[in-house]
Design a protein around this motif. Sequence first.
Motif, PDB file in Angstrom:
ATOM      1  N   ALA A   1       0.855  -1.188   0.000  1.00 22.07           N
ATOM      2  CA  ALA A   1       0.000   0.000   0.000  1.00 22.07           C
ATOM      3  C   ALA A   1       0.890   1.237   0.000  1.00 22.07           C
ATOM      4  CB  ALA A   1      -0.916  -0.012   1.219  1.00 22.07           C
ATOM      5  N   LEU A   2       0.750   2.070  -1.019  1.00 19.15           N
ATOM      6  CA  LEU A   2       1.602   3.238  -1.171  1.00 19.15           C
ATOM      7  C   LEU A   2       0.817   4.511  -0.889  1.00 19.15           C
ATOM      8  CD1 LEU A   2       3.426   2.338  -4.524  1.00 19.15           C
ATOM      9  CD2 LEU A   2       4.174   1.851  -2.183  1.00 19.15           C
ATOM     10  N   GLY A   3       1.482   5.494  -0.335  1.00 19.52           N
ATOM     11  CA  GLY A   3       0.890   6.794  -0.138  1.00 19.52           C
ATOM     12  C   GLY A   3       0.952   7.601  -1.418  1.00 19.52           C
ATOM     13  N   PRO A   4       0.282   8.745  -1.453  1.00 16.22           N
ATOM     14  CA  PRO A   4       0.261   9.569  -2.672  1.00 16.22           C
ATOM     15  C   PRO A   4       1.646   9.946  -3.183  1.00 16.22           C
ATOM     16  CG  PRO A   4      -1.383  10.344  -1.107  1.00 16.22           C
ATOM     17  CD  PRO A   4      -0.565   9.324  -0.389  1.00 16.22           C
ATOM     18  N   GLY A   5       2.559  10.313  -2.279  1.00 14.35           N
ATOM     19  CA  GLY A   5       3.901  10.685  -2.707  1.00 14.35           C
ATOM     20  C   GLY A   5       4.648   9.527  -3.323  1.00 14.35           C
ATOM     21  N   GLU A   6       4.509   8.344  -2.736  1.00 12.90           N
ATOM     22  CA  GLU A   6       5.174   7.162  -3.280  1.00 12.90           C
ATOM     23  C   GLU A   6       4.592   6.781  -4.635  1.00 12.90           C
ATOM     24  OE1 GLU A   6       6.457   4.384   0.421  1.00 12.90           O
ATOM     25  OE2 GLU A   6       4.313   4.838   0.291  1.00 12.90           O
ATOM     26  N   ARG A   7       3.272   6.893  -4.773  1.00 11.43           N
ATOM     27  CA  ARG A   7       2.664   6.597  -6.070  1.00 11.43           C
ATOM     28  C   ARG A   7       3.147   7.577  -7.134  1.00 11.43           C
ATOM     29  NH1 ARG A   7      -2.090   5.910  -3.114  1.00 11.43           N
ATOM     30  NH2 ARG A   7      -3.065   7.754  -4.063  1.00 11.43           N
ATOM     31  N   ALA A   8       3.316   8.835  -6.754  1.00  9.59           N
ATOM     32  CA  ALA A   8       3.826   9.826  -7.708  1.00  9.59           C
ATOM     33  C   ALA A   8       5.265   9.515  -8.100  1.00  9.59           C
ATOM     34  CB  ALA A   8       3.726  11.227  -7.104  1.00  9.59           C
ATOM     35  N   ASP A   9       6.094   9.109  -7.129  1.00  7.64           N
ATOM     36  CA  ASP A   9       7.480   8.724  -7.435  1.00  7.64           C
ATOM     37  C   ASP A   9       7.504   7.541  -8.392  1.00  7.64           C
ATOM     38  OD1 ASP A   9       8.431  10.689  -5.737  1.00  7.64           O
ATOM     39  OD2 ASP A   9       8.770   9.318  -4.051  1.00  7.64           O
ATOM     40  N   ARG A  10       6.694   6.539  -8.090  1.00  8.54           N
ATOM     41  CA  ARG A  10       6.659   5.336  -8.928  1.00  8.54           C
ATOM     42  C   ARG A  10       6.164   5.657 -10.325  1.00  8.54           C
ATOM     43  NH1 ARG A  10       2.500   0.423  -7.634  1.00  8.54           N
ATOM     44  NH2 ARG A  10       1.071   2.154  -8.067  1.00  8.54           N
ATOM     45  N   PHE A  11       5.152   6.518 -10.426  1.00  9.86           N
ATOM     46  CA  PHE A  11       4.599   6.863 -11.734  1.00  9.86           C
ATOM     47  C   PHE A  11       5.639   7.582 -12.585  1.00  9.86           C
ATOM     48  CE2 PHE A  11       1.292   9.498 -14.191  1.00  9.86           C
ATOM     49  CZ  PHE A  11       1.133   8.510 -15.140  1.00  9.86           C
TER      50      PHE A  11
END
Length: 297
Positions: free
Chosen positions: A116-126
């Motif tokens: 489960a990723l937070g918004p910042g982690e999802r943005a980094d991954r994207f």
Amino acid sequence: MRHGVVLLPEHDWKTAAERWRAAEQLGYHHAWTYDHLMWRWFADRRWYGSIPTLAAAAVVTDTIGLGVLVATPNFRHPVVLAKDLVSVDDIAEGRLICGLGSGAPGYDNSILGGAALGPGERADRFEAFVELLDAVLVDGDVDRSTPWYTARGVTFHPRAEGGRRLPFAVAAAGPRGMALTARFGQYWVTSGPPNDFRTRPLREVLPELRAQLRGVDEACERAGRDPATLRRLLVADAAVGGITASLSAYEDAAGELEEAGFTDLVVHWPRPDQPYQGDEQVLVDFAAEHLVEKSCV
């Protein structure tokens, strides 16, 4: 303005093929399907894969743009996705549009055991996802490792000719996603307020859509890009509802959205039940009034 439809991958191909052909015959400029392993409202129903569906659609159509809406890092690796994309685009003779999104929490992530990723982690991954996908499609030879992806000794053919790869349609509602859109997108995609499925009239959502349009313009300017080179696409019927309730509603919404700055409007093919319940005749009537003659020019 260009117009498109979303066809849910819910039907056996004999039935689905008729829908894809009909979308082209009606004059719609592009047709899309969702890219999920499972979908929030159809977890107990059939749901086919987007890549095979688009490959099949490429065979039964000739001119309509074909789009995936949207591929995400939740279960896609950029190198594998690149191979699938160029294969479908070859079959479609250059008609594929690749929608890309950061990937919201849900089935696509959880059923494969993703963290489960937070918004910042999802943005980094994207960001890592889009950068690597672009590098594979354009450069071909890639050898890199990031906290999110490894691509060792990749030699990818066919590469984009002259650096012009198939178009990316980047879904973004915040500053980081819009910056990524400005760098890599040929389309910017929004459905209105992110992850908001309260269906509201266009007039209620339009102020936020205008704010998002300003954000995209500013992102392009910061990147040194002419904002006019980016197409702006609204996917309706989730946060923005009622557009296909009648021909006049469809016409009015298209006019308001074009005036606001949108270049593309995508609606869902009406279904007999929810979600996206409606009358197919509205699509037919709108096409007869606004699309058939234009598509033949």
